[in-house]
Scaffold this motif. Structure first.
Motif, PDB file in Angstrom:
ATOM      1  N   UNK A   1       0.935  -1.165   0.009  1.00 46.77           N
ATOM      2  CA  UNK A   1      -0.037  -0.186  -0.110  1.00 46.77           C
ATOM      3  C   UNK A   1       0.809   1.208  -0.121  1.00 46.77           C
ATOM      4  N   UNK A   2       2.015   1.230   0.788  1.00 47.89           N
ATOM      5  CA  UNK A   2       2.993   2.434   0.686  1.00 47.89           C
ATOM      6  C   UNK A   2       3.570   2.451  -0.531  1.00 47.89           C
ATOM      7  N   UNK A   3       3.679   1.580  -1.447  1.00 54.76           N
ATOM      8  CA  UNK A   3       4.228   1.636  -2.765  1.00 54.76           C
ATOM      9  C   UNK A   3       3.289   2.226  -3.634  1.00 54.76           C
ATOM     10  N   UNK A   4       1.981   1.999  -3.370  1.00 54.24           N
ATOM     11  CA  UNK A   4       1.134   2.328  -4.224  1.00 54.24           C
ATOM     12  C   UNK A   4       0.960   3.921  -4.165  1.00 54.24           C
ATOM     13  N   UNK A   5       1.002   4.386  -3.014  1.00 56.26           N
ATOM     14  CA  UNK A   5       0.897   5.982  -2.590  1.00 56.26           C
ATOM     15  C   UNK A   5       2.302   6.326  -3.049  1.00 56.26           C
ATOM     16  N   UNK A   6       3.430   5.908  -2.825  1.00 54.60           N
ATOM     17  CA  UNK A   6       4.784   6.298  -3.213  1.00 54.60           C
ATOM     18  C   UNK A   6       4.743   6.470  -4.691  1.00 54.60           C
ATOM     19  N   UNK A   7       4.162   5.546  -5.610  1.00 53.44           N
ATOM     20  CA  UNK A   7       4.066   5.652  -7.058  1.00 53.44           C
ATOM     21  C   UNK A   7       3.531   6.956  -7.650  1.00 53.44           C
ATOM     22  N   UNK A   8       2.311   7.206  -6.783  1.00 53.62           N
ATOM     23  CA  UNK A   8       1.689   8.511  -7.235  1.00 53.62           C
ATOM     24  C   UNK A   8       2.372  10.030  -6.796  1.00 53.62           C
ATOM     25  N   UNK A   9       3.203   9.532  -5.745  1.00 54.75           N
ATOM     26  CA  UNK A   9       3.909  10.994  -5.424  1.00 54.75           C
ATOM     27  C   UNK A   9       4.963  11.065  -6.273  1.00 54.75           C
ATOM     28  N   UNK A  10       5.602  10.085  -6.892  1.00 50.82           N
ATOM     29  CA  UNK A  10       6.778  10.181  -7.764  1.00 50.82           C
ATOM     30  C   UNK A  10       6.288  10.478  -9.174  1.00 50.82           C
ATOM     31  N   UNK A  11       5.225  10.030  -9.544  1.00 49.55           N
ATOM     32  CA  UNK A  11       4.833  10.035 -10.808  1.00 49.55           C
ATOM     33  C   UNK A  11       3.092  10.500 -10.629  1.00 49.55           C
ATOM     34  N   UNK A  12       2.966  11.767 -10.413  1.00 53.94           N
ATOM     35  CA  UNK A  12       1.568  12.088 -10.233  1.00 53.94           C
ATOM     36  C   UNK A  12       0.590  11.764 -11.505  1.00 53.94           C
ATOM     37  N   UNK A  13      -0.694  11.268 -11.098  1.00 56.05           N
ATOM     38  CA  UNK A  13      -1.505  11.074 -12.337  1.00 56.05           C
ATOM     39  C   UNK A  13      -1.821  12.242 -13.347  1.00 56.05           C
ATOM     40  N   UNK A  14      -1.971  11.859 -14.569  1.00 57.77           N
ATOM     41  CA  UNK A  14      -2.334  12.705 -15.454  1.00 57.77           C
ATOM     42  C   UNK A  14      -3.608  12.282 -16.293  1.00 57.77           C
ATOM     43  N   UNK A  15      -4.179  13.472 -16.805  1.00 58.36           N
ATOM     44  CA  UNK A  15      -5.490  13.327 -17.545  1.00 58.36           C
ATOM     45  C   UNK A  15      -6.489  12.961 -16.791  1.00 58.36           C
ATOM     46  N   UNK A  16      -7.261  11.831 -16.826  1.00 52.82           N
ATOM     47  CA  UNK A  16      -8.555  11.504 -16.387  1.00 52.82           C
ATOM     48  C   UNK A  16      -8.191  11.021 -14.801  1.00 52.82           C
ATOM     49  N   UNK A  17      -7.030  10.256 -14.865  1.00 52.55           N
ATOM     50  CA  UNK A  17      -6.418   9.662 -13.568  1.00 52.55           C
ATOM     51  C   UNK A  17      -6.401  10.470 -12.391  1.00 52.55           C
TER      52      UNK A  17
ATOM     53  N   UNK B   1      -8.426  12.735 -11.701  1.00 53.71           N
ATOM     54  CA  UNK B   1      -9.775  12.951 -11.111  1.00 53.71           C
ATOM     55  C   UNK B   1     -10.176  11.969 -10.083  1.00 53.71           C
ATOM     56  N   UNK B   2      -9.718  10.695 -10.171  1.00 51.30           N
ATOM     57  CA  UNK B   2     -10.201   9.496  -9.718  1.00 51.30           C
ATOM     58  C   UNK B   2      -9.634   9.873  -7.975  1.00 51.30           C
ATOM     59  N   UNK B   3     -10.545   9.288  -6.931  1.00 47.86           N
ATOM     60  CA  UNK B   3      -9.963   9.322  -5.685  1.00 47.86           C
ATOM     61  C   UNK B   3      -8.692   8.424  -5.744  1.00 47.86           C
ATOM     62  N   UNK B   4      -7.794   8.990  -4.838  1.00 48.15           N
ATOM     63  CA  UNK B   4      -6.435   8.195  -4.478  1.00 48.15           C
ATOM     64  C   UNK B   4      -6.630   6.632  -4.396  1.00 48.15           C
ATOM     65  N   UNK B   5      -7.749   6.018  -3.597  1.00 46.27           N
ATOM     66  CA  UNK B   5      -7.930   4.751  -3.374  1.00 46.27           C
ATOM     67  C   UNK B   5      -8.347   3.953  -4.549  1.00 46.27           C
ATOM     68  N   UNK B   6      -8.750   4.948  -5.597  1.00 42.06           N
ATOM     69  CA  UNK B   6      -9.228   3.810  -6.881  1.00 42.06           C
ATOM     70  C   UNK B   6      -8.152   4.048  -7.834  1.00 42.06           C
ATOM     71  N   UNK B   7      -7.003   4.619  -7.520  1.00 43.49           N
ATOM     72  CA  UNK B   7      -6.106   4.834  -8.732  1.00 43.49           C
ATOM     73  C   UNK B   7      -5.280   3.397  -8.801  1.00 43.49           C
TER      74      UNK B   7
END
Length: 145
Positions: free
Chosen positions: A84-100, A102-108
């Motif tokens: 779970x920490x890796x999932x959060x860290x992934x989005x910190x390192x490579x923030x979501x782009x486009x429609x992603x 707009x999704x809540x963090x838990x659904x990304x």
């Protein structure tokens, strides 16, 4: 140059990262088949010495501790919660782009395997610091059967 490697151990695939502590960043990260982990470590050691290896204590950890070179200092880290920490860290390192975005963090859901990012989380936990990963997200270097 102070280089450290980290391993998120697994039976069929593992996450590997190589970091330069002086620069505070990841030099290389990959999700690799288990059979190529030792060759990758030897390749990294051929380029320059590794100060130490950090490994998670989860799946297949004991097997990997027996396989790693005896002259490589080893630090074992509790890896509970790293997925779970890796999932959060992934989005910190490579923030979501486009429609992603707009999704809540838990659904990304990251578009790649997180084993290499989990190895980074394990290493950051051991060092109690945050590292940069300036390259693109880690690619899978193995194919599923």
């Amino acid at each position: 140059m102070s280089r450290i490697a980290a391993l998120d151990p697994g039976r069929s695939k593992c996450g590997l990262v190589l970091v330069d502590l002086d620069l505070g960043r990841v030099l290389e990260g990959q999700v690799a088949p288990a059979e190529s982990v030792l060759a990758t470590l030897e390749q990294w050691r051929g380029v320059g010495p590794l100060e130490r290896m950090v490994i998670g204590n989860g799946t297949a950890s004991a097997h990997w501790r027996d396989q790693l070179p005896a002259d490589l200092p080893l630090t074992v880290v509790d890896e509970r919660g790293t997925t779970l920490a890796a999932r959060r860290r992934y989005w910190e390192l490579w923030p979501p782009q486009g429609w992603r975005r707009l999704l809540p963090e838990g659904l990304r859901i990251p578009p790649c395997d997180l084993d290499a990012v989990a190895a980074l989380v394990i290493l950051e936990s051991a060092l109690n610091c945050r590292l940069q990963w300036p390259a693109p997200a880690p690619l899978r270097t193995w194919l599923e059967p």
